[in-house]
Design a protein around this motif. Structure first.
Motif, PDB file in Angstrom:
ATOM      1  N   MET A   1       0.420  -1.163  -0.064  1.00 20.96           N
ATOM      2  CA  MET A   1      -0.263  -0.144  -0.104  1.00 20.96           C
ATOM      3  C   MET A   1       1.273   1.201  -0.436  1.00 20.96           C
ATOM      4  O   MET A   1       0.334   1.799  -0.521  1.00 20.96           O
ATOM      5  CB  MET A   1      -0.619  -0.130   0.972  1.00 20.96           C
ATOM      6  CG  MET A   1      -2.478  -0.729   1.443  1.00 20.96           C
ATOM      7  SD  MET A   1      -3.167  -0.622  -0.456  1.00 20.96           S
ATOM      8  CE  MET A   1      -3.447   1.061  -0.136  1.00 20.96           C
ATOM      9  N   ILE A   2       1.707   1.409   0.516  1.00 22.89           N
ATOM     10  CA  ILE A   2       3.077   2.775   0.866  1.00 22.89           C
ATOM     11  C   ILE A   2       3.652   2.259  -0.489  1.00 22.89           C
ATOM     12  O   ILE A   2       3.729   3.636  -1.168  1.00 22.89           O
ATOM     13  CB  ILE A   2       3.391   2.292   2.056  1.00 22.89           C
ATOM     14  CG1 ILE A   2       2.802   2.397   2.929  1.00 22.89           C
ATOM     15  CG2 ILE A   2       4.668   3.620   1.507  1.00 22.89           C
ATOM     16  CD1 ILE A   2       2.108   3.786   3.735  1.00 22.89           C
ATOM     17  N   GLU A   3       4.261   1.273  -0.960  1.00 19.18           N
ATOM     18  CA  GLU A   3       5.167   1.223  -2.294  1.00 19.18           C
ATOM     19  C   GLU A   3       5.120   1.136  -2.935  1.00 19.18           C
ATOM     20  O   GLU A   3       5.205   1.704  -3.983  1.00 19.18           O
ATOM     21  CB  GLU A   3       5.960  -0.310  -1.311  1.00 19.18           C
ATOM     22  CG  GLU A   3       6.563  -0.212  -0.008  1.00 19.18           C
ATOM     23  CD  GLU A   3       5.392  -1.585   0.384  1.00 19.18           C
ATOM     24  OE1 GLU A   3       4.753  -0.758  -0.052  1.00 19.18           O
ATOM     25  OE2 GLU A   3       6.568  -1.928   1.280  1.00 19.18           O
ATOM     26  N   TYR A   4       3.625   0.620  -3.452  1.00 21.16           N
ATOM     27  CA  TYR A   4       3.135   0.896  -4.902  1.00 21.16           C
ATOM     28  C   TYR A   4       1.526   1.279  -4.989  1.00 21.16           C
ATOM     29  O   TYR A   4       0.879   0.741  -5.723  1.00 21.16           O
ATOM     30  CB  TYR A   4       3.014  -0.631  -5.361  1.00 21.16           C
ATOM     31  CG  TYR A   4       4.691  -1.144  -5.399  1.00 21.16           C
ATOM     32  CD1 TYR A   4       5.518  -0.887  -6.625  1.00 21.16           C
ATOM     33  CD2 TYR A   4       5.278  -1.940  -3.997  1.00 21.16           C
ATOM     34  CE1 TYR A   4       6.794  -0.682  -7.098  1.00 21.16           C
ATOM     35  CE2 TYR A   4       6.389  -2.552  -5.167  1.00 21.16           C
ATOM     36  CZ  TYR A   4       7.354  -1.783  -6.166  1.00 21.16           C
ATOM     37  OH  TYR A   4       8.628  -2.065  -5.622  1.00 21.16           O
ATOM     38  N   LEU A   5       1.106   1.416  -3.859  1.00 23.06           N
ATOM     39  CA  LEU A   5      -0.360   2.329  -3.873  1.00 23.06           C
ATOM     40  C   LEU A   5      -1.557   0.978  -3.932  1.00 23.06           C
ATOM     41  O   LEU A   5      -2.242   1.874  -4.090  1.00 23.06           O
ATOM     42  CB  LEU A   5      -0.749   3.260  -4.291  1.00 23.06           C
ATOM     43  CG  LEU A   5       0.595   4.267  -4.711  1.00 23.06           C
ATOM     44  CD1 LEU A   5       0.635   6.214  -4.695  1.00 23.06           C
ATOM     45  CD2 LEU A   5       0.785   5.291  -2.641  1.00 23.06           C
ATOM     46  N   LYS A   6      -1.574   0.262  -3.756  1.00 22.24           N
ATOM     47  CA  LYS A   6      -2.348  -1.375  -4.033  1.00 22.24           C
ATOM     48  C   LYS A   6      -1.901  -2.212  -2.958  1.00 22.24           C
ATOM     49  O   LYS A   6      -0.599  -2.975  -2.921  1.00 22.24           O
ATOM     50  CB  LYS A   6      -2.261  -1.552  -5.451  1.00 22.24           C
ATOM     51  CG  LYS A   6      -1.230  -2.153  -5.527  1.00 22.24           C
ATOM     52  CD  LYS A   6      -1.111  -2.562  -7.686  1.00 22.24           C
ATOM     53  CE  LYS A   6      -0.122  -3.613  -8.095  1.00 22.24           C
ATOM     54  NZ  LYS A   6      -0.517  -3.385  -9.460  1.00 22.24           N
TER      55      LYS A   6
ATOM     56  N   MET B   1       7.778  -4.335   9.867  1.00 21.50           N
ATOM     57  CA  MET B   1       7.242  -5.049   8.532  1.00 21.50           C
ATOM     58  C   MET B   1       7.859  -4.663   7.885  1.00 21.50           C
ATOM     59  O   MET B   1       8.708  -3.491   7.516  1.00 21.50           O
ATOM     60  CB  MET B   1       5.552  -4.466   8.847  1.00 21.50           C
ATOM     61  CG  MET B   1       4.787  -5.185  10.191  1.00 21.50           C
ATOM     62  SD  MET B   1       3.363  -4.403   9.973  1.00 21.50           S
ATOM     63  CE  MET B   1       3.120  -2.893  10.453  1.00 21.50           C
ATOM     64  N   ALA B   2       7.669  -5.202   6.418  1.00 21.64           N
ATOM     65  CA  ALA B   2       7.976  -4.761   5.679  1.00 21.64           C
ATOM     66  C   ALA B   2       8.194  -3.417   5.104  1.00 21.64           C
ATOM     67  O   ALA B   2       9.326  -3.292   4.441  1.00 21.64           O
ATOM     68  CB  ALA B   2       7.681  -5.581   3.986  1.00 21.64           C
ATOM     69  N   MET B   3       7.242  -2.890   4.577  1.00 21.62           N
ATOM     70  CA  MET B   3       6.605  -1.488   4.469  1.00 21.62           C
ATOM     71  C   MET B   3       8.163  -0.397   5.345  1.00 21.62           C
ATOM     72  O   MET B   3       8.629  -0.146   4.117  1.00 21.62           O
ATOM     73  CB  MET B   3       5.601  -1.166   4.158  1.00 21.62           C
ATOM     74  CG  MET B   3       4.797  -0.406   5.803  1.00 21.62           C
ATOM     75  SD  MET B   3       3.159   0.583   6.172  1.00 21.62           S
ATOM     76  CE  MET B   3       3.039   0.040   7.756  1.00 21.62           C
ATOM     77  N   ASN B   4       7.654  -0.750   6.670  1.00 21.16           N
ATOM     78  CA  ASN B   4       8.564  -0.062   7.235  1.00 21.16           C
ATOM     79  C   ASN B   4      10.102  -0.608   6.573  1.00 21.16           C
ATOM     80  O   ASN B   4      11.398   0.992   6.800  1.00 21.16           O
ATOM     81  CB  ASN B   4       8.502   0.291   9.254  1.00 21.16           C
ATOM     82  CG  ASN B   4       7.056   0.526   9.578  1.00 21.16           C
ATOM     83  OD1 ASN B   4       6.881   1.108   8.512  1.00 21.16           O
ATOM     84  ND2 ASN B   4       6.087   0.098  10.133  1.00 21.16           N
ATOM     85  N   CYS B   5      10.450  -1.536   6.920  1.00 22.56           N
ATOM     86  CA  CYS B   5      11.864  -1.949   5.974  1.00 22.56           C
ATOM     87  C   CYS B   5      12.847  -1.543   5.186  1.00 22.56           C
ATOM     88  O   CYS B   5      13.114  -0.954   4.655  1.00 22.56           O
ATOM     89  CB  CYS B   5      11.980  -3.277   6.398  1.00 22.56           C
ATOM     90  SG  CYS B   5      11.915  -4.429   7.670  1.00 22.56           S
ATOM     91  N   TRP B   6      11.322  -0.959   3.609  1.00 24.69           N
ATOM     92  CA  TRP B   6      11.622  -0.375   2.937  1.00 24.69           C
ATOM     93  C   TRP B   6      11.212   0.667   2.950  1.00 24.69           C
ATOM     94  O   TRP B   6      13.151   1.343   2.971  1.00 24.69           O
ATOM     95  CB  TRP B   6      10.508  -0.823   2.590  1.00 24.69           C
ATOM     96  CG  TRP B   6       9.728  -0.056   0.575  1.00 24.69           C
ATOM     97  CD1 TRP B   6      11.170  -0.277  -0.770  1.00 24.69           C
ATOM     98  CD2 TRP B   6       9.464   1.340   0.218  1.00 24.69           C
ATOM     99  NE1 TRP B   6      10.656   0.037  -2.063  1.00 24.69           N
ATOM    100  CE2 TRP B   6       9.483   1.341  -1.158  1.00 24.69           C
ATOM    101  CE3 TRP B   6       8.864   2.175   1.273  1.00 24.69           C
ATOM    102  CZ2 TRP B   6       8.953   2.760  -1.446  1.00 24.69           C
ATOM    103  CZ3 TRP B   6       8.301   2.968   0.208  1.00 24.69           C
ATOM    104  CH2 TRP B   6       8.621   3.366  -0.687  1.00 24.69           C
ATOM    105  N   ARG B   7      10.767   1.927   3.366  1.00 16.91           N
ATOM    106  CA  ARG B   7      11.204   2.638   3.870  1.00 16.91           C
ATOM    107  C   ARG B   7      12.531   3.266   4.805  1.00 16.91           C
ATOM    108  O   ARG B   7      13.564   4.235   4.160  1.00 16.91           O
ATOM    109  CB  ARG B   7      10.307   3.643   5.365  1.00 16.91           C
ATOM    110  CG  ARG B   7       8.920   3.735   4.981  1.00 16.91           C
ATOM    111  CD  ARG B   7       8.021   4.272   5.807  1.00 16.91           C
ATOM    112  NE  ARG B   7       7.086   5.214   5.426  1.00 16.91           N
ATOM    113  CZ  ARG B   7       5.764   4.544   6.216  1.00 16.91           C
ATOM    114  NH1 ARG B   7       5.920   4.310   6.782  1.00 16.91           N
ATOM    115  NH2 ARG B   7       4.487   5.398   5.645  1.00 16.91           N
TER     116      ARG B   7
END
Length: 323
Positions: free
Chosen positions: A59-64, A299-305
Motif C-alpha cells: 500500500m505504501i510502496e506501490y499504492l495497492k 513490517m515490510a513497509m517500514n523496512c522498505w522505508r
C-alpha cells in the motif's frame, strides 16, 4: 578456498534481497550510484514476503494491496528495471575490513569490494531447540517461516491440527496461512499475561475461533513418528495436555547476524545486532546495517522505508569521502 584474484569492485554491495536491501539498492541507483550489487542466498529475491500469501503488502510502496509473493516480485522487477545487479544463490562467507566480501556464488568462490557495504540480512524466528523445549525428534514441528515456505512455495501441508506457540504479529500471519491452507489450529499458547500485539489484534485467535491460553509455558512435546500431544503449564503451574498433530513456533525473532559474529565488526551484546551509530554505520565505517537485522522488528513497509532512507545517507557519506 577463495581465489586470490583481485576483488570485483562495486560502489555499494547489499547483502540481503529483502524489502530493506532491495529498497536501498533501488534508491541508490535512482540517486546516481552506478555499480550496485545485491547478494542473497535464496534462489529468488524478495525476502520473507515471498512466503506470505495474505494481502497485507504494497500500500505504501506501490499504492495497492498485494500478497507477499506479488510484492516480492514487484520489488525484484523494480530492481531489475533500475539495473541493480542481483547475484542469487550466493552465500556470503566472510566480511573483511574495508568492504571486502567473500562469497560462494553459482560460478564458484568470488571476492567483491564495495566502497560501502549494507547488511540487510534480516531476522529469524527462534526454533524449538533454542527455546529449550523438551521432547523427542518427530515430524510436525515447524516455525512460521518454514510453514509459509511449505504452503506457498511448495504446496505442502505439514499438519492439520497444530498448536501455535506465541502471539506476536507473525502469529497473525501464521493464522492467516493456516486458514488459507485449510489447517485448523487447536490453540494458541502465549507465555506472557497478554497477547504481544497492539489492540485489537490480540483478538485475532478469537476471530479465527482458536482458543488462546495466556501464561502458558510449553514443557514437553510427545508423539511418534509425528507430534501427537503438547504439554504446557498455566499461570498456577498446573500441567495441561493438548492433542494435536503438530506444533508451530512463532516469533521471538533474533537478528541474522552470523556474519558479524564471525568477523571483525562489533556486535551489540544487548540486542545481538551489529553495533551501529545513529546513521546505521557499523564499527568499520565501510559497513552499514538496515532493516530487521537491527531492532526493533518492523513490517515490510517500514523496512522498505528504512532502506530508502539509508540510501540517502550513503550517497551523502560517499560524496563527503570523495572531497
Amino acid at each position: 578456498m577463495i581465489n586470490s584474484s583481485a576483488p570485483e569492485p562495486f560502489d555499494v554491495i547489499v547483502i540481503g534481497a529483502g524489502p530493506s536491501g532491495l529498497a536501498a539498492a533501488i534508491a541508490l541507483k535512482k540517486k546516481g550510484i552506478k555499480k550496485v550489487l545485491v547478494l542473497d542466498r535464496e534462489a529468488e529475491a524478495g525476502g520473507i514476503p515471498r512466503h506470505c500469501g495474505h494481502i497485507s503488502f504494497g500500500m505504501i510502496e506501490y499504492l495497492k494491496p498485494m500478497t507477499g509473493p506479488d510484492y516480492a516480485w514487484h520489488l525484484a522487477r523494480t530492481a531489475a528495471k533500475n539495473k541493480v545487479t542481483l547475484s542469487l544463490k550466493t552465500s556470503v562467507t566472510e566480511l573483511r575490513p574495508g568492504g571486502v566480501v567473500s562469497a560462494i556464488t553459482p560460478c564458484g568462490p568470488k571476492i567483491f569490494k564495495g566502497t560501502r557495504v549494507i547488511l540487510a540480512t534480516g531476522a529469524r524466528e527462534t526454533p524449538r531447540s533454542a527455546r529449550l523445549v523438551s521432547g523427542g525428534r518427530m515430524m510436525g514441528i515447524s516455525t512460521t517461516g518454514a510453514l509459509q515456505s511449505m504452503v506457498y512455495l511448495n504446496n505442502q501441508i505439514p499438519f492439520r491440527r497444530p498448536v501455535i506457540v506465541g502471539s506476536e504479529m507473525v502469529s497473525l500471519s501464521a493464522l492467516l496461512t493456516c486458514k488459507k491452507a485449510g489447517i485448523s489450529p487447536v490453540a494458541v499458547l502465549e507465555q506472557e499475561p497478554s497477547p504481544q500485539v497492539p489492540w485489537p489484534l490480540g483478538f485475532a485467535p478469537r476471530f479465527f475461533k482458536v482458543p488462546l491460553h495466556k501464561n502458558a509455558q510449553v514443557t514437553d512435546i510427545s508423539g511418534k513418528p509425528r507430534v501427537s500431544q503438547v504439554e504446557f503449564t498455566d499461570k498456577k503451574g498446573r500441567k495441561k495436555i493438548l492433542d494435536c498433530d503438530g506444533i508451530l513456533f512463532t516469533g521471538l525473532f533474533t537478528p541474522e547476524s552470523t556474519l558479524v559474529r564471525s568477523g571483525h565488526l562489533r556486535l551489540d551484546p544487548n540486542t545481538g545486532s551489529p553495533e551501529t551509530d545513529l546513521l546505521g554505520r557499523c564499527s568499520d565505517p565501510c559497513y552499514f546495517a538496515v532493516g530487521n537485522v537491527l531492532p526493533p522488528l518492523n513490517m515490510a513497509m517500514n523496512c522498505w522505508r528504512a532502506g530508502r532512507k539509508l540510501a540517502g545517507i550513503l550517497v551523502r557519506d560517499m560524496a563527503e569521502t570523495q572531497r
